[in-house]
Design an enzyme around this catalytic site. Structure first.
Site, PDB file in Angstrom:
ATOM      1  CD  GLU A 138      -2.815  -1.346   2.344  1.00  0.00           C
ATOM      2  OE1 GLU A 138      -2.681  -0.554   3.282  1.00  0.00           O
ATOM      3  OE2 GLU A 138      -3.703  -2.199   2.297  1.00  0.00           O
ATOM      4  CD  GLU A 191      -4.397  -7.981   1.819  1.00  0.00           C
ATOM      5  OE1 GLU A 191      -5.273  -7.341   2.442  1.00  0.00           O
ATOM      6  OE2 GLU A 191      -3.202  -7.671   1.855  1.00  0.00           O
TER       7      GLU A 191
END
Ligand code: GLA
Length: 322
Positions: A125, A233
């Site tokens: 991220e 995910e």
């Protein structure tokens, strides 16, 4: 239940789940039956592995690693560099050289202790969601600027030769973020940074946060990068991210819609089965999903394929039968 996900999908990709050390006992049968890849949900993150400077705490990671090895399950590493779930001491002394040494030790320790981990999320991220910024404003970025990508991948490459090294991010099908993600990967490749995989988190939602067309188009573009590609995910929140109401019990209609969403998303994944190496769900079953506390604490939100009693849901059957 006769279906086994890993059997059904064996000609397409590995099917993974994020696990905690506790879930290896409480959800053992389910994990063994359906999954041939696991990720430590939190146990390999910086904040857990090194809560104090130079003091490693690896019991949970060891347990999950040994479970994977003993049962012939592939294990992927998550993650080295992130702005969340880091220990307080990490950025106390903002000295670049010191931080590089700390990161080097951290990566070396985990790489040497878990040699069978077959790939790692090196950076998690690092991109911003907005139109205005490219990189996310994090302590890593503040200290090193964009160079921290190169630093982290170079260190990882030094200790993890031959393993796939991933950049991993969310919102990856949003056109703004997608453009940045593709540009970042191209930029790193052209600079010789040893990135070898792109991780698409795929935290989806009903009315899918993204349309099926966007998902398909996105996967096609990411696949063209020529890097390994994984869905890292995956979950299917019952509520859009913006919805902060405390729904008490998901409705039959919501579960039905969820099953339809799962079905079409997996249809796209299968279509790109040659390009996608693994599809990992973020949790084993609804009772242990992070979505029960995010973005609304204590709100039940069954985003996975198995319910709170670990029984298969309609969305499970929807992806087994094709
Ligand atoms: C992010 C992280 C994961 C996990 C999930 C939610 O996407 O990459 O490690 O924390 O959020 O639980």
């Amino acid at each position: 239940m006769q279906f086994s996900l890993k059997e059904i999908y064996k000609d397409y990709f590995r099917i993974g789940a994020a696990v905690s050390a506790d879930s290896l006992d409480s959800h053992k049968e389910l994990i063994l039956k359906h999954f041939n890849s696991i990720t430590c949900e939190n146990a390999m993150k910086f904040g857990i592995t090194e809560p104090e400077r130079d003091k490693y705490k690896l019991e949970d990671a060891d347990k999950i690693y040994n479970f994977a090895i003993d049962n012939g399950i592939a294990i992927r590493g998550h993650n080295f560099v992130w702005h969340q779930e880091v220990p307080d001491w990490l950025f106390e002394n903002p000295d670049r050289e010191l931080l590089k040494t700390v990161l080097d030790n951290h990566i070396k320790t985990l790489a040497e202790r878990y040699p069978e981990v077959y790939c790692w999320d090196v950076i998690n991220e690092g991109l911003d969601d907005s139109e205005e910024r490219f990189y996310r404003d994090t302590p890593w970025y503040e200290l090193f600027g964009e160079e921290y990508f190169k630093i982290a991948f170079d260190i990882s490459d030094k200790y993890l030769k031959g393993k796939t090294l991933f950049y991993n991010d969310y919102n990856e099908f949003n056109p703004v973020k997608r453009r940045k993600y593709l540009e970042l990967a191209e930029r790193l490749k052209s600079e010789g940074v040893p990135i070898s995989g792109v991780g698409l988190q795929c935290h989806l939602g009903l009315n899918h946060r993204f349309s099926i067309d966007e998902i398909k188009e996105g996967i096609e573009l990411y696949a063209k990068l020529g890097l390994k590609l994984q869905i890292t995910e995956l979950d299917f929140s019952l509520y859009p991210y913006e919805d902060r109401e405390m729904h008490t019990q998901p409705t039959f209609e919501e579960y039905k819609q969820q099953a339809e969403t799962c079905k079409s998303v997996f249809r796209v994944f299968r279509e790109y089965g040659k390009e996608i190496e693994a599809v990992t769900l973020w949790g084993v079953s609804d009772d242990v999903s992070w979505l029960n506390d995010f973005p609304v604490k204590g709100r039940k939100n069954g985003g996975l394929l198995f319910d709170e009693e670990q029984k298969p849901k309609e969305c499970f059957y929807a992806i087994c039968d094709f």
